[in-house]
Design an enzyme around this catalytic site. Structure first.
Site, PDB file in Angstrom:
ATOM      1  N   TRP A  24       2.147  31.480  -5.930  1.00  0.00           N
ATOM      2  CA  TRP A  24       3.058  30.683  -6.864  1.00  0.00           C
ATOM      3  C   TRP A  24       4.154  31.637  -7.314  1.00  0.00           C
ATOM      4  O   TRP A  24       4.644  31.606  -8.528  1.00  0.00           O
ATOM      5  CB  TRP A  24       2.122  30.283  -7.859  1.00  0.00           C
ATOM      6  CG  TRP A  24       0.959  29.268  -7.327  1.00  0.00           C
ATOM      7  CD1 TRP A  24      -0.250  29.538  -7.158  1.00  0.00           C
ATOM      8  CD2 TRP A  24       1.301  27.924  -7.132  1.00  0.00           C
ATOM      9  NE1 TRP A  24      -0.832  28.427  -6.662  1.00  0.00           N
ATOM     10  CE2 TRP A  24      -0.017  27.450  -6.655  1.00  0.00           C
ATOM     11  CE3 TRP A  24       2.501  26.894  -7.362  1.00  0.00           C
ATOM     12  CZ2 TRP A  24       0.023  26.157  -6.140  1.00  0.00           C
ATOM     13  CZ3 TRP A  24       2.265  25.724  -6.782  1.00  0.00           C
ATOM     14  CH2 TRP A  24       0.913  25.203  -6.414  1.00  0.00           C
TER      15      TRP A  24
ATOM     16  N   LYS B  35       4.485  23.030  -4.365  1.00  0.00           N
ATOM     17  CA  LYS B  35       5.502  22.396  -5.168  1.00  0.00           C
ATOM     18  C   LYS B  35       6.788  23.186  -4.932  1.00  0.00           C
ATOM     19  O   LYS B  35       7.027  24.049  -4.220  1.00  0.00           O
ATOM     20  CB  LYS B  35       4.962  22.821  -6.861  1.00  0.00           C
ATOM     21  CG  LYS B  35       3.886  22.006  -7.229  1.00  0.00           C
ATOM     22  CD  LYS B  35       3.753  21.936  -8.606  1.00  0.00           C
ATOM     23  CE  LYS B  35       2.702  21.165  -9.265  1.00  0.00           C
ATOM     24  NZ  LYS B  35       2.577  21.009 -10.669  1.00  0.00           N
TER      25      LYS B  35
ATOM     26  N   ASP C  53       7.321  -6.092  -4.372  1.00  0.00           N
ATOM     27  CA  ASP C  53       7.173  -6.199  -5.764  1.00  0.00           C
ATOM     28  C   ASP C  53       8.288  -6.233  -6.667  1.00  0.00           C
ATOM     29  O   ASP C  53       9.282  -5.652  -6.082  1.00  0.00           O
ATOM     30  CB  ASP C  53       6.210  -5.378  -6.443  1.00  0.00           C
ATOM     31  CG  ASP C  53       6.055  -5.359  -7.783  1.00  0.00           C
ATOM     32  OD1 ASP C  53       5.418  -6.403  -8.287  1.00  0.00           O
ATOM     33  OD2 ASP C  53       6.662  -4.542  -8.694  1.00  0.00           O
TER      34      ASP C  53
ATOM     35  N   GLU D 235       8.449 -11.190  -3.759  1.00  0.00           N
ATOM     36  CA  GLU D 235       7.753 -11.641  -5.236  1.00  0.00           C
ATOM     37  C   GLU D 235       9.181 -12.034  -5.947  1.00  0.00           C
ATOM     38  O   GLU D 235       9.663 -11.308  -6.355  1.00  0.00           O
ATOM     39  CB  GLU D 235       7.119 -10.873  -5.834  1.00  0.00           C
ATOM     40  CG  GLU D 235       6.295 -11.317  -7.346  1.00  0.00           C
ATOM     41  CD  GLU D 235       6.152 -10.091  -8.386  1.00  0.00           C
ATOM     42  OE1 GLU D 235       5.085 -10.369  -8.947  1.00  0.00           O
ATOM     43  OE2 GLU D 235       6.749  -9.102  -8.306  1.00  0.00           O
TER      44      GLU D 235
END
Length: 755
Positions: A169, A204, A417, A470
């Protein structure tokens, strides 16, 4: 076959700066491959009500209803000449659109310009939609040396550093390089990192920007896990040594689409989060045995807040890790295919979670990287962010996401959606009164073009892919092909139907229901577009609302569902629950949807663990023991649902365009109509039964009773003998030359088949 290429071999061409114009060019034969699916015969919309509805201006007048005896079906979609499309093909289906030809041309031109821009950037739409093979973490080579590439688009960032277990890290050891287009990259060769950056390594990206230094989740990451010790999410490099081997191809569905909407986490009876494998082994057998041929999975894309029902997505390429690994989801889909079930993904591209550390918000330090800046980027009703569909890299991100779920996980299609919210700047919060509202005023043209491209990507990559929109607004051409000027969806949800049922149950006594209005509402849809009908979905099951079963029976369901107990409320509820489903199934569309548990009247709402309920899972589960108990009436409702779906299995009524009203009687509360070869007879009256009632029938043949809501095994009273035959008589009735006589008990429905 999956199409796989190395991340280097398929790296996209560099794009011009956002907003730069693209030169016009001739449309080639390859570019005109827009007829990716045939036209479909769709039943007509309005029938004989004399009312005006702007969504149904192409309705077939009652005088021309189809008559199978003459072999004429005016609801069949007319064949459109194979001319160069300009977006006005819809006018041939709906002449009321003629004054809007300029608007249709403009919409189609905008779509073509966006497609041209995409092709200018990447060479082809398919190459453009393979962004997940380039961005994020992918195996590749540099100068012939194997290793792992990591690429990230962050144009406004000051610096990016790749961090993780592999470098303890360290936020300065692995800086990434920026190109002229704001794409950052780093290559980790195997000779140095093969034993450091391994499958499952936590990673990350450390981003330096105007809002300060932050550790972020890569945008295209394919695996994200929650870390209880840090109470935050972390991404993983996912590269299994033994990739999942698929065993089962997707089934070929020949009858109508019968969709079971489900949530993996709440599918078990135990008060906990269920897993992909538990759903595959325990729930899929139930769905297949119940007669459904497709399962629609909710909450698959990773979302940090479980109680959002999956609608606040943070990592769009990551399958939610709370249910298991990516391989577990693949096992679920593979097993569904083995059982003859298609699998649809509830795809959330209408908005994104606001979260910064585990979402896309302010990724490069600006609010306008993936989303619109200012108020336009905010959806206050959903507390979420709105994508800028005009940006080339946003298009690449979302179109790649469409292709990714088809490619990597073998999904068979999508339910998109929030399409209404996407297509309009006002998000659909107006009364739609004219075609101006769909084509000229308040339309988000970039979003409409995105939806057209999304359908093109899906259908060109997988021609049999199913896409469902939708949309509550009734957008013109939503479920018509692109070369007609449509948006390319296969189906649209018939969203007015569940709203109508709740309104009716809430405000009107059933003895006051209007037969003509009921029939009109269930058939009032845009002609020549396929619809998915449903009596209720997950929306009605959420806490704060009520399912149809609960509206009908309320607290009585807790005490009087035993077969040895008598309750007039339960009797009424059981009877109407079946009738409501049958009339919706047979009239409402060309496909049908049911939410998990509603088919047997699941007695409780859905409420996910949250602060307001002390993080309880009590209402975030399904009580299968209720339907499995032969002494409870839930089983009767489930048995009826199975036999109702069998009407489509055996007679293909969902795909049959023939629909004819035969007889309505408002005072008697009678409704008789034909769908396909079958005759449906409903007596909605709460107390009056009719003996020897004569109805006209379409064919000069005897008819047999094949489904009766009043049968004892459906929780009824068995007042009409199972398999009853009705001989036809040459006596005219209801404008037909022949008729039959039958007994129609109160609050029952019968389905008749010609012999």
């Amino acid at each position: 076959m999956r199409r796989i290429g190395s991340s280097c071999a398929h790296s996209p061409k560099r794009q011009p700066p956002h907003g730069a114009g693209v030169a016009n060019r001739a449309v080639t034969a390859v570019d005109r491959r827009l007829r990716f699916r045939p036209t479909h015969p769709i039943i007509s919309a309005r029938r004989g009500t004399g009312q005006t509805d702007i969504r149904n201006r192409s309705a077939v007048p009652a005088a021309t209803w189809p008559n199978r005896e003459t072999n004429v079906d005016p609801t069949t979609v007319p064949q459109i000449p194979a001319t160069e499309p300009d977006g006005t093909g819809l006018i041939r289906l709906d002449p009321w659109l003629e004054p809007y030809a300029d608007a249709l041309r403009h919409r189609y031109k905008k779509y073509r310009e966006t497609l041209d821009r995409v092709i200018e950037v990447a060479g082809s739409l398919d190459a453009f939609a393979r962004g997940y093979e380039y961005y994020g973490l992918n195996r590749g080579t540099r100068d012939g040396e194997p290793g792992v590439w990591y690429r990230e688009w962050a144009p406004a960032a000051d610096a990016l550093f790749f961090i993780g277990d592999f470098n303890n890290w360290d936020r300065r050891r692995h800086p990434m390089e920026r190109d002229e287009y704001g794409v950052w990259s780093i290559f980790l060769p195997d000779r140095e990192y093969a034993d450091k950056l391994v499958h499952g390594s936590r990673v990350k990206v450390h981003v330096l920007s105007r809002i300060g230094p932050m550790d972020r989740i890569p945008a295209y990451i394919k695996r994200v896990i929650f870390e209880p010790e840090t109470t935050s999410y972390c991404s993983q490099y996912w590269n299994p040594p033994e990739p999942y081997l698929w065993d089962n191809p997707a089934p070929k569905i020949t009858e109508g689409l019968r969709i079971y909407e489900a949530h993996v986490g709440m599918a078990l009876e135990e008060p906990r989060i269920g897993t992909y494998r538990e759903f595959a082994d325990q729930i899929l057998p139930r769905i297949a045995a119940a007669g459904y041929n497709a399962v629609q999975l909710m909450a698959i894309q990773e979302h940090p807040y479980y109680a959002s029902f999956g609608y606040h997505v943070s990592s769009f390429f990551a399958a939610s890790s709370r249910f298991g690994t990516p391989e577990d989801l693949k096992y679920l889909i593979d097993e569904a295919h083995r059982r003859g079930l298609l699998v649809l993904l509830d795809l959330i591209h209408s908005h994104s979670v606001k979260n910064v550390l585990d979402g896309l918000n302010h990724f490069d330090g600006t609010e306008y990287q993936y989303f619109h800046a200012g108020d336009r980027g905010q959806h206050p009703a959903w507390d979420s962010l709105l994508f800028d569909y005009g940006k080339i890299e946003v298009l690449r991100f979302l179109l790649s996401n469409v292709r990714f779920w088809l490619d990597e996980y073998h999904f068979d299609g999508f339910r998109f959606d929030g399409v209404t919210s996407m297509m309009y700047l006002h998000h659909g919060n107006i009364a739609f009164n004219s075609y101006d509202d769909y084509l000229r005023w308040g339309v988000d043209e970039d979003a409409v073009s995105y939806l057209q491209l999304a359908n093109q990507v899906a259908h060109e990559y997988k021609p049999e892919c199913i896409t469902i929109a939708e949309d509550v607004s009734g957008m013109v051409g939503l479920a018509r092909p692109l070369d007609e000027g449509g948006l390319g969806f296969d189906y649209r949800l018939a969203m007015g139907i569940p709203d109508y049922w709740i309104k009716l149950l809430k405000h009107t006594k059933d003895e006051d229901w209007h037969m003509g209005q009921l029939f009109h509402t269930l058939t009032n849809r845009r002609a020549h577009e396929k619809h998915v009908s449903y009596a209720e979905s997950h929306d009605q099951a959420l806490v704060g609302d009520k399912t149809i079963a609960f509206w009908l029976m309320d607290a009585e369901m807790y005490w009087n569902m035993s077969k040895d107990r008598q309750s007039l409320i339960i009797d009424r509820g059981i009877a109407l629950h079946k009738m409501i489903r049958l009339v919706t199934f047979s009239l409402g569309g060309e496909a049908y949807l049911n939410f998990m548990g509603n088919e047997f009247g699941h007695p409780e709402w859905v409420d996910f663990p949250r602060e307001g309920n002390n993080n309880s899972f009590h209402y975030a589960r399904r009580q299968w023991s209720l339907v499995d108990d032969p002494n409870l009436r839930y089983k009767d409702l489930a048995t009826f649902d199975r036999e109702m779906l069998a009407l489509d299995e055996h007679f293909h009524i969902l795909t049959d365009p023939l629909l004819q009203p035969i007889h309505f009687h408002e005072d008697y509360k009678l409704m008789v109509y034909r769908r396909g070869p079958l005759v449906f007879v409903f007596n909605w009256h709460p107390t009056r039964s009719y003996a020897d009632y004569r109805i006209g029938v379409p064919d000069p043949r005897d008819y047999r009773l094949i489904l009766n809501t009043d049968d004892p095994w459906f929780g009824g009273h068995g007042l009409v003998a199972a398999g009853q035959q009705y001989p036809y008589q040459a006596k005219p009735e209801h404008d037909r030359p022949q008729s039959i006589q039958l007994y129609i008990p109160a609050r029952t429905a019968q389905v008749l088949s010609p012999l």
